[in-house]
Design a protein around this motif. Structure first.
Motif, PDB file in Angstrom:
ATOM      1  N   UNK A 129      49.368  13.801 112.608  1.00  0.00           N
ATOM      2  CA  UNK A 129      48.781  12.961 111.571  1.00  0.00           C
ATOM      3  C   UNK A 129      47.727  12.074 112.235  1.00  0.00           C
ATOM      4  N   UNK A 130      46.578  11.958 111.604  1.00  0.00           N
ATOM      5  CA  UNK A 130      45.512  11.132 112.168  1.00  0.00           C
ATOM      6  C   UNK A 130      44.490  11.944 112.948  1.00  0.00           C
ATOM      7  N   UNK A 131      44.845  13.180 113.327  1.00  0.00           N
ATOM      8  CA  UNK A 131      43.899  14.011 114.077  1.00  0.00           C
ATOM      9  C   UNK A 131      42.816  14.567 113.162  1.00  0.00           C
ATOM     10  N   UNK A 132      41.763  14.980 113.826  1.00  0.00           N
ATOM     11  CA  UNK A 132      40.594  15.483 113.120  1.00  0.00           C
ATOM     12  C   UNK A 132      40.588  17.013 113.190  1.00  0.00           C
ATOM     13  N   UNK A 133      40.339  17.669 112.071  1.00  0.00           N
ATOM     14  CA  UNK A 133      40.032  19.101 112.125  1.00  0.00           C
ATOM     15  C   UNK A 133      38.517  19.137 112.299  1.00  0.00           C
ATOM     16  N   UNK A 134      38.078  19.501 113.482  1.00  0.00           N
ATOM     17  CA  UNK A 134      36.649  19.399 113.780  1.00  0.00           C
ATOM     18  C   UNK A 134      35.960  20.708 113.448  1.00  0.00           C
ATOM     19  N   UNK A 135      34.656  20.652 113.305  1.00  0.00           N
ATOM     20  CA  UNK A 135      33.940  21.897 112.988  1.00  0.00           C
ATOM     21  C   UNK A 135      33.811  22.826 114.194  1.00  0.00           C
ATOM     22  N   UNK A 136      34.272  22.393 115.351  1.00  0.00           N
ATOM     23  CA  UNK A 136      34.027  23.177 116.567  1.00  0.00           C
ATOM     24  C   UNK A 136      34.906  24.403 116.704  1.00  0.00           C
TER      25      UNK A 136
END
Ligand code: ADP
Ligand code: ADP
Ligand code: MG
Length: 649
Positions: A377-384
């Motif tokens: 929770x709190x993490x980013x799903x990044x576009x990378x």
């Protein structure tokens, strides 16, 4: 025995490998890119080495940098996970040249399976059935068209260097061949730098059944039974299971033997998967499966095999890489029960399964499942990278129990902050044909419209959202407070896309609220385990996220809380009296008596439901009276500020 292991990967697979390595008493080294500096796999490992920029080419694909990290930290072995460097034979060679152990097959085995055309020739020679087709070097378009006609339509054009379904085209008739060929070649050139293709007979009603194999350095090779990965969307696996529905002992033995023959023929060491295409038109037959390709690595869906065999495949990988013989003979490998895996992604399903990004404001998994995840929770799903959030894995003594658990586990999975494919996976897990075991790779495509249909929320879901929106999920004190100063009846407005829901709410006592939702009367009772809505348990918990209420019931049902002031009426309806649109605390009063205000000016700020709501003047005028002080607790409809028309002064 390896004592320190570097994991050359990220996300769920890095975390999963670290978990087993730790359990085996190994020290672990993570590697990471800029985007992953705070990632879970970095936190879990004993040590972590920064590789470089967020782009894979600058980090997870930079083999030299990965090897340097292993040498710097004193790691003796490198586990590549899947994807990235896992099937790169040059990397394997470089790892070994540096005096390190590669946890995987020898470079030669990867090379032999690297190109689909050469692999198929090799397999034919080893006596493994392959799909009839053309695997030749002559790539002249006319020649390829002739071969397609010889094989007979429909045919499949495949990039020889392909993977992940890229560079693959189904061609139904001769007239479409030239265009399909050109687009497959262009895609293959772009994705793999190699435009060569092969052509094979397209199996109608195909099933994808693959066999997990394992080899060691002592010449042993076994299989750990099959997985069925027929639920695919555009050649991408969506839900996998073990064993395959309808599998018989005879077909299992035939497929297992063929897979082991394939592994032996290339001197395979470690975990690998032999993928077969199976004609599912009428049951499984010992002569109805053909070699498709071999994945020379741990597979994404390996947990379903772990569930039905009780074997930790990563542990076996590490032991084999350390030089131990395979821990079990073929006869000793157990097969029990049934397991499913669903791949949970951040993706926009209605928009055509577009990968999505976002911060995971809320994340809860079900206790019914093994949830392999690389995010918190709190993490980013990044576009990378791949937008995978988790793999949801369930098992049971029978297929129907494992499947029921999958549906339920998906229903209980709560993801807030990004769109996901949970609703799609859940609909798929309840698909009648799938439940019967009638699977083929076309199932999802045929029923896509039903599987992605936007459902309408039940009255219970709307009720649950309204209770949360009214602030009734707080502690008991808040609830009693609410019931004390709340007018007996009020309205909660919710919006979902174009749909507006108006819920009439009446507080009966500290634990009971009567609701009227779309004409349905629903007495609600609050229990320690959640709300009882009408006669039923609440459909799922509700959370306030970013100005919306989300009910997690099979899928996240998000309702916007329309800013009551946007509705335009509330400040003027009461004869120039600005009312509190909802219960809350007056945080600030921005005007004084006698002050002239223009339409839209902010008059006060109300804090309610953990958010601040600006109260604006609905029209120009003069403040006649401020009726509350900052810090005051107010109920919905309490008068706050009285305005008079400018000319009245
Ligand atoms: P697996 O069963 O291991 O998932 P796939 O054939 O689905 O095998 O994927 C093969 C490899 O390609 C995996 O290593 C995975 O990381 C990668 N992959 C899968 N889907 C995609 C995609 N859409 N784009 C890029 N790579 C992908
Ligand atoms: P990739 O390397 O891209 O994963 P595969 O050769 O493994 O490519 O094929 C991917 C998927 O395409 C299979 O799982 C299956 O659904 C479908 N497919 C492959 N070959 C055939 C075929 N000959 N007939 C029908 N479907 C096929
Ligand atoms: Mg494949």
């Amino acid at each position: 025995m390896i004592r320190k292991l570097l994991i050359a990967n990220r996300g769920e697979i890095a975390c999963r490998i670290i978990r087993t390595a730790r359990g085996m008493g190994l020290s672990t080294v993570a590697v990471y890119s800029d985007a992953d500096s705070g990632a879970l796999h970095v936190e879990m490992a004993d040590e972590a080495v920064h590789l470089g920029g967020s782009a894979p080419a600058e980090s997870y694909l930079d083999g030299a940098r990965v090897i340097a990290a292993a040498l710097e930290t004193g790691a003796e072995a490198v586990h590549p996970g899947y994807g990235f460097l896992s099937e790169n034979p040059d990397f394997v060679q470089d790892v070994e040249t540096a005096g390190l152990i590669f946890v995987g097959p020898p470079a030669s085995a990867i090379r032999q399976m690297g190109l689909k055309d050469a692999a198929k020739d090799l397999m034919s020679k080893a006596g493994v059935p392959v799909v009839p087709g053309y695997h030749g070097a002559d790539q002249d378009a006319d020649r390829l068209a002739e071969e397609a006609a010889r094989i007979g339509y429909p045919v499949l054009v495949k990039a020889v260097a392909g993977g992940g379904g890229k560079g693959m085209r189904l061609v139904e008739r001769a007239g479409e061949f030239a265009d399909a060929l050109a687009s497959a070649q262009a895609e293959a050139q772009g994705a793999f730098g190699n435009p060569s293709v092969l052509i094979e007979k397209y199996i109608e009603q195909p099933r994808h059944i693959e066999v997990q194999v394992f080899g060691d350095r002592h010449g042993n090779a076994v299989h750990l039974f099959e997985r069925d990965c027929s639920l695919q969307r555009r050649h991408q696996k969506v839900i996998e299971e073990a064993p395959a529905p309808g599998m018989t002992a005879q077909v299992r033995a035939a497929m297992g033997e063929a897979a082991v023959r394939a592994a032996r023929s290339i001197g395979y060491v470690g975990a690998g998967t032999v993928e077969f295409i199976v004609d599912g038109a009428d049951g499984l037959r010992p002569d109805g499966f053909w070699f498709m390709e071999m994945n020379t690595r741990l597979q994404v869906e390996h947990p379903v095999t772990e569930a039905v065999t009780g074997i930790d495949l990563v542990e076996w990988q590490v032991r084999v890489a350390s030089g131990e013989p395979l821990p079990m003979s073929q006869e000793e490998i157990p097969l029990q029960g049934h397991a499913f895996e669903a791949r949970l992604y951040a993706e926009d399903v209605p928009a055509g399964f577009l990968p999505a990004t976002g911060r995971l404001e809320h994340l809860r998994f079900s206790d019914l499942a093994r949830n392999d995840s690389g995010v918190r929770e709190g993490d980013e799903i990044s576009p990378w990278y791949d937008p995978m959030i988790a793999k949801v894995i369930t098992q049971g003594p029978s297929r129907s129990v494992a499947l029921a658990r999958l549906s339920r586990a998906l229903e209980q999975t709560e993801v807030g902050g990004t769109v996901t494919n949970i609703a799609f996976l859940e609909a798929l897990s309840r698909h009648a044909g799938f439940a019967r075991g009638d699977v083929d790779t076309g199932l999802i495509g045929r029923d896509l419209a039903d599987l992605v249909r936007e459902d309408t929320p039940s009255v219970e879901i709307v009720a649950r959202a309204a209770l949360a929106a009214a602030g009734l999920d707080g502690d008991r004190d808040a609830f009693f407070g609410f019931s004390l100063w709340q007018p007996p009846s009020r309205r909660v407005e919710l919006r979902r896309g174009e749909e507006a829901y108006s819920v009439v709410m009446e507080v009966v006592d500290g634990a009971r609220v009567d609701l009227r939702v779309e004409g349905v009367h629903l007495p609600c009772r609050r229990r320690s385990s959640g709300w009882l809505i009408g006669e039923r348990r609440e459909p799922g918990p509700a959370r306030l996220l970013d100005g919306a209420v989300v009910v997690f019931a099979g899928q996240p049902w998000a309702f916007d809380l329309p800013d009551p002031l946007e509705r335009g009426g509330s400040a003027t309806q009461a004869g120039n009296v600005v009312e509190a649109p909802m219960p809350g605390v007056v945080r600030r009063v921005l005007v004084q008596a006698g002050q002239a205000v223009a339409e839209g000016d902010r008059l006060a700020v109300l804090e309610a439901m953990k958010m601040e709501h600006g109260l604006a003047a609905a029209r120009s005028g003069v403040v006649a009276e401020v009726l509350v002080a900052e810090g005051a607790q107010v109920a919905a409809h309490d008068p706050l500020i009285r305005l008079v028309p400018e000319d009245a002064e």
